[in-house]
Enzyme design. Structure first.
Site, PDB file in Angstrom:
ATOM      1  N   THR A  88       0.856  -1.178   0.000  1.00 22.04           N
ATOM      2  CA  THR A  88       0.000   0.000   0.000  1.00 22.04           C
ATOM      3  C   THR A  88       0.892   1.227   0.000  1.00 22.04           C
ATOM      4  OG1 THR A  88      -1.397   1.379   1.453  1.00 22.04           O
ATOM      5  CG2 THR A  88      -0.199  -0.410   2.496  1.00 22.04           C
ATOM      6  N   CYS A 130      -1.972   4.869  -5.491  1.00 24.83           N
ATOM      7  CA  CYS A 130      -2.743   4.079  -4.531  1.00 24.83           C
ATOM      8  C   CYS A 130      -2.925   2.732  -5.201  1.00 24.83           C
ATOM      9  CB  CYS A 130      -4.088   4.730  -4.230  1.00 24.83           C
ATOM     10  SG  CYS A 130      -5.152   3.701  -3.193  1.00 24.83           S
TER      11      CYS A 130
END
Length: 232
Positions: free
Chosen positions: A83, A197
Protein backbone atom coordinates in the site's frame (compact mmCIF):
# COMPACT_ATOMS: atom_id res chain seq x y z
CA UNK A 1 14.89 -18.01 -5.12
CA UNK A 2 14.54 -15.59 -2.23
CA UNK A 3 11.34 -15.50 -0.19
CA UNK A 4 9.26 -12.35 -0.69
CA UNK A 5 7.44 -10.90 2.31
CA UNK A 6 4.14 -9.17 1.61
CA UNK A 7 2.41 -7.00 4.22
CA UNK A 8 -1.05 -6.74 2.70
CA UNK A 9 -4.76 -6.42 3.29
CA UNK A 10 -4.89 -2.64 2.78
CA UNK A 11 -7.07 -3.41 0.88
CA UNK A 12 -7.21 -7.13 0.13
CA UNK A 13 -8.39 -6.31 -3.40
CA UNK A 14 -5.06 -4.72 -4.30
CA UNK A 15 -3.08 -7.35 -2.36
CA UNK A 16 -4.68 -9.95 -4.63
CA UNK A 17 -3.17 -8.06 -7.58
CA UNK A 18 0.26 -8.14 -5.91
CA UNK A 19 -0.01 -11.91 -5.45
CA UNK A 20 -1.11 -12.44 -9.05
CA UNK A 21 1.51 -10.11 -10.58
CA UNK A 22 4.41 -11.56 -8.59
CA UNK A 23 3.51 -15.14 -9.41
CA UNK A 24 3.02 -14.29 -13.08
CA UNK A 25 6.38 -12.52 -13.09
CA UNK A 26 8.21 -15.52 -11.65
CA UNK A 27 6.51 -17.87 -14.11
CA UNK A 28 7.49 -15.63 -17.04
CA UNK A 29 11.12 -15.60 -15.88
CA UNK A 30 11.50 -19.28 -14.99
CA UNK A 31 8.79 -21.04 -17.00
CA UNK A 32 7.34 -24.45 -16.27
CA UNK A 33 5.44 -24.78 -13.02
CA UNK A 34 7.48 -22.17 -11.19
CA UNK A 35 5.70 -19.75 -8.88
CA UNK A 36 6.80 -17.23 -6.28
CA UNK A 37 8.12 -18.25 -2.90
CA UNK A 38 6.49 -15.77 -0.54
CA UNK A 39 5.03 -15.06 2.89
CA UNK A 40 1.81 -13.03 3.00
CA UNK A 41 0.43 -11.44 6.17
CA UNK A 42 -2.93 -9.82 5.44
CA UNK A 43 -4.21 -7.46 8.14
CA UNK A 44 -7.79 -6.47 8.96
CA UNK A 45 -8.04 -3.09 7.22
CA UNK A 46 -11.06 -1.70 9.09
CA UNK A 47 -9.28 -0.73 12.35
CA UNK A 48 -6.32 0.61 10.39
CA UNK A 49 -8.57 2.80 8.23
CA UNK A 50 -10.21 4.22 11.36
CA UNK A 51 -6.81 5.01 12.91
CA UNK A 52 -5.69 6.67 9.65
CA UNK A 53 -8.61 9.07 9.64
CA UNK A 54 -8.19 9.76 13.37
CA UNK A 55 -4.58 10.72 12.68
CA UNK A 56 -3.34 7.95 14.99
CA UNK A 57 -0.37 6.89 12.90
CA UNK A 58 1.42 5.49 15.94
CA UNK A 59 -1.49 3.09 16.33
CA UNK A 60 -1.22 1.96 12.72
CA UNK A 61 2.54 1.58 13.09
CA UNK A 62 2.12 -0.72 16.10
CA UNK A 63 -0.15 -3.04 14.13
CA UNK A 64 2.03 -3.12 11.05
CA UNK A 65 5.32 -3.46 12.93
CA UNK A 66 4.03 -6.60 14.62
CA UNK A 67 2.81 -7.94 11.28
CA UNK A 68 6.22 -7.21 9.73
CA UNK A 69 7.99 -9.06 12.54
CA UNK A 70 5.70 -12.04 11.92
CA UNK A 71 6.61 -11.97 8.23
CA UNK A 72 10.31 -11.91 9.08
CA UNK A 73 9.88 -14.77 11.55
CA UNK A 74 8.15 -16.80 8.84
CA UNK A 75 11.30 -16.67 6.72
CA UNK A 76 10.95 -13.71 4.33
CA UNK A 77 14.20 -12.34 2.92
CA UNK A 78 12.80 -8.85 2.29
CA UNK A 79 9.53 -6.99 2.81
CA UNK A 80 7.04 -5.09 0.66
CA UNK A 81 4.30 -2.94 2.22
CA UNK A 82 1.46 -3.49 -0.27
CA UNK A 83 0.00 0.00 0.00
CA UNK A 84 1.26 3.48 -0.79
CA UNK A 85 -0.42 5.25 2.13
CA UNK A 86 1.05 3.09 4.86
CA UNK A 87 4.56 4.03 3.77
CA UNK A 88 3.72 6.88 6.14
CA UNK A 89 5.04 4.54 8.85
CA UNK A 90 7.73 2.85 6.75
CA UNK A 91 10.53 4.18 9.01
CA UNK A 92 8.93 2.56 12.06
CA UNK A 93 8.43 -0.73 10.21
CA UNK A 94 11.99 -0.67 8.87
CA UNK A 95 13.31 -0.16 12.41
CA UNK A 96 11.26 -3.11 13.71
CA UNK A 97 12.80 -5.72 11.41
CA UNK A 98 16.22 -6.93 10.30
CA UNK A 99 15.33 -7.74 6.67
CA UNK A 100 15.36 -5.03 3.96
CA UNK A 101 12.25 -2.98 3.24
CA UNK A 102 11.68 -2.38 -0.49
CA UNK A 103 10.17 1.12 -0.49
CA UNK A 104 7.36 1.61 -2.99
CA UNK A 105 8.17 5.26 -3.69
CA UNK A 106 11.79 4.37 -4.47
CA UNK A 107 10.80 1.65 -6.92
CA UNK A 108 8.35 4.05 -8.59
CA UNK A 109 10.91 6.86 -8.83
CA UNK A 110 13.49 4.51 -10.34
CA UNK A 111 10.96 3.47 -12.99
CA UNK A 112 10.08 7.10 -13.78
CA UNK A 113 13.70 8.17 -14.12
CA UNK A 114 14.50 5.15 -16.28
CA UNK A 115 11.74 6.37 -18.62
CA UNK A 116 13.14 9.90 -18.68
CA UNK A 117 10.24 11.38 -16.68
CA UNK A 118 11.08 14.40 -14.55
CA UNK A 119 7.67 16.06 -13.99
CA UNK A 120 4.89 13.78 -12.84
CA UNK A 121 1.33 13.91 -11.52
CA UNK A 122 0.40 11.98 -8.38
CA UNK A 123 -2.96 10.42 -7.53
CA UNK A 124 -3.55 8.64 -4.24
CA UNK A 125 -5.21 9.05 -0.89
CA UNK A 126 -5.24 12.55 0.57
CA UNK A 127 -2.49 11.40 2.92
CA UNK A 128 -0.26 10.40 -0.01
CA UNK A 129 -1.01 13.49 -2.11
CA UNK A 130 -0.75 16.06 0.67
CA UNK A 131 1.88 14.81 3.12
CA UNK A 132 5.63 14.64 2.60
CA UNK A 133 6.30 10.99 3.44
CA UNK A 134 5.71 10.01 -0.22
CA UNK A 135 5.59 13.13 -2.38
CA UNK A 136 8.51 14.66 -0.47
CA UNK A 137 10.58 11.50 -0.91
CA UNK A 138 10.06 11.64 -4.68
CA UNK A 139 11.10 15.29 -4.70
CA UNK A 140 13.99 15.28 -2.26
CA UNK A 141 15.59 11.88 -2.89
CA UNK A 142 15.05 11.67 -6.64
CA UNK A 143 14.64 15.27 -7.81
CA UNK A 144 11.21 14.74 -9.36
CA UNK A 145 8.78 17.62 -9.85
CA UNK A 146 5.49 16.32 -8.45
CA UNK A 147 2.07 17.79 -9.26
CA UNK A 148 -1.14 16.95 -7.38
CA UNK A 149 -4.79 17.84 -8.16
CA UNK A 150 -6.50 20.83 -6.55
CA UNK A 151 -8.22 20.48 -3.18
CA UNK A 152 -11.65 19.52 -4.54
CA UNK A 153 -10.24 16.89 -6.84
CA UNK A 154 -7.98 15.52 -4.12
CA UNK A 155 -11.08 15.05 -1.98
CA UNK A 156 -12.85 13.28 -4.85
CA UNK A 157 -9.92 10.94 -5.51
CA UNK A 158 -9.69 10.12 -1.80
CA UNK A 159 -13.43 9.48 -1.47
CA UNK A 160 -13.52 7.12 -4.44
CA UNK A 161 -10.61 5.10 -3.03
CA UNK A 162 -12.15 4.51 0.39
CA UNK A 163 -15.85 4.40 -0.47
CA UNK A 164 -15.63 2.49 -3.74
CA UNK A 165 -12.30 0.90 -4.71
CA UNK A 166 -11.44 -0.51 -1.27
CA UNK A 167 -14.87 -2.16 -1.37
CA UNK A 168 -14.20 -3.63 -4.79
CA UNK A 169 -16.69 -1.25 -6.47
CA UNK A 170 -15.85 0.10 -9.94
CA UNK A 171 -18.08 2.89 -11.27
CA UNK A 172 -17.89 4.42 -14.73
CA UNK A 173 -18.65 7.90 -13.38
CA UNK A 174 -15.62 7.68 -11.12
CA UNK A 175 -13.45 6.42 -13.97
CA UNK A 176 -14.43 9.45 -16.04
CA UNK A 177 -13.64 11.80 -13.15
CA UNK A 178 -10.22 10.21 -12.64
CA UNK A 179 -9.50 10.52 -16.37
CA UNK A 180 -10.53 14.19 -16.27
CA UNK A 181 -8.12 14.79 -13.40
CA UNK A 182 -5.33 12.91 -15.19
CA UNK A 183 -5.91 15.06 -18.27
CA UNK A 184 -5.74 18.24 -16.18
CA UNK A 185 -2.43 17.16 -14.63
CA UNK A 186 -1.06 16.57 -18.13
CA UNK A 187 -2.24 20.04 -19.19
CA UNK A 188 -0.29 21.43 -16.23
CA UNK A 189 2.88 19.84 -17.56
CA UNK A 190 2.91 16.34 -16.09
CA UNK A 191 4.75 13.98 -18.44
CA UNK A 192 3.13 11.00 -16.73
CA UNK A 193 0.85 10.23 -13.78
CA UNK A 194 1.59 7.94 -10.84
CA UNK A 195 -1.33 5.74 -9.81
CA UNK A 196 -0.15 6.21 -6.24
CA UNK A 197 -2.74 4.08 -4.53
CA UNK A 198 -2.65 0.36 -5.13
CA UNK A 199 -6.40 0.26 -5.85
CA UNK A 200 -6.45 2.92 -8.62
CA UNK A 201 -5.18 0.53 -11.29
CA UNK A 202 -8.37 -1.48 -10.82
CA UNK A 203 -10.31 1.54 -12.14
CA UNK A 204 -8.05 3.30 -14.65
CA UNK A 205 -5.97 1.54 -17.30
CA UNK A 206 -3.43 2.71 -19.85
CA UNK A 207 -5.87 2.02 -22.68
CA UNK A 208 -8.15 4.70 -21.20
CA UNK A 209 -5.72 7.62 -21.75
CA UNK A 210 -2.75 8.79 -23.83
CA UNK A 211 -1.06 10.08 -20.66
CA UNK A 212 1.57 7.55 -19.51
CA UNK A 213 0.42 5.87 -16.30
CA UNK A 214 2.79 4.36 -13.73
CA UNK A 215 0.98 1.63 -11.82
CA UNK A 216 2.70 1.37 -8.44
CA UNK A 217 1.37 -2.14 -7.78
CA UNK A 218 2.87 -3.45 -11.03
CA UNK A 219 6.14 -1.58 -10.45
CA UNK A 220 6.50 -2.89 -6.90
CA UNK A 221 5.67 -6.44 -8.00
CA UNK A 222 8.29 -6.33 -10.78
CA UNK A 223 10.88 -5.10 -8.29
CA UNK A 224 10.03 -7.96 -5.92
CA UNK A 225 10.42 -10.55 -8.68
CA UNK A 226 13.77 -9.09 -9.72
CA UNK A 227 15.05 -9.15 -6.14
CA UNK A 228 13.78 -12.66 -5.50
CA UNK A 229 15.52 -13.98 -8.61
CA UNK A 230 18.67 -11.85 -8.19
CA UNK A 231 18.23 -10.16 -11.57
CA UNK A 232 18.31 -6.53 -10.38
Amino acid sequence: MKTIGLLGGMSWESTRDYYTSINQGVKERLGGLHSAQLVLYSVDFDPIEKLQHQGDWAGTAAILCQAARNIEAAGADFLLICTNTMHKVAPEIEAAIQIPLVHLADATAESLLASGIKKVGLLGTAFTMEQDFYKGRLQQKFGLDVLVPDADDRALVHQVIYQELCLGQLHETSRKEYLRIISQLAQQGAEAVILGCTEIAMLVHQKDTDVPLFDTTAIHARKAVALALDVV
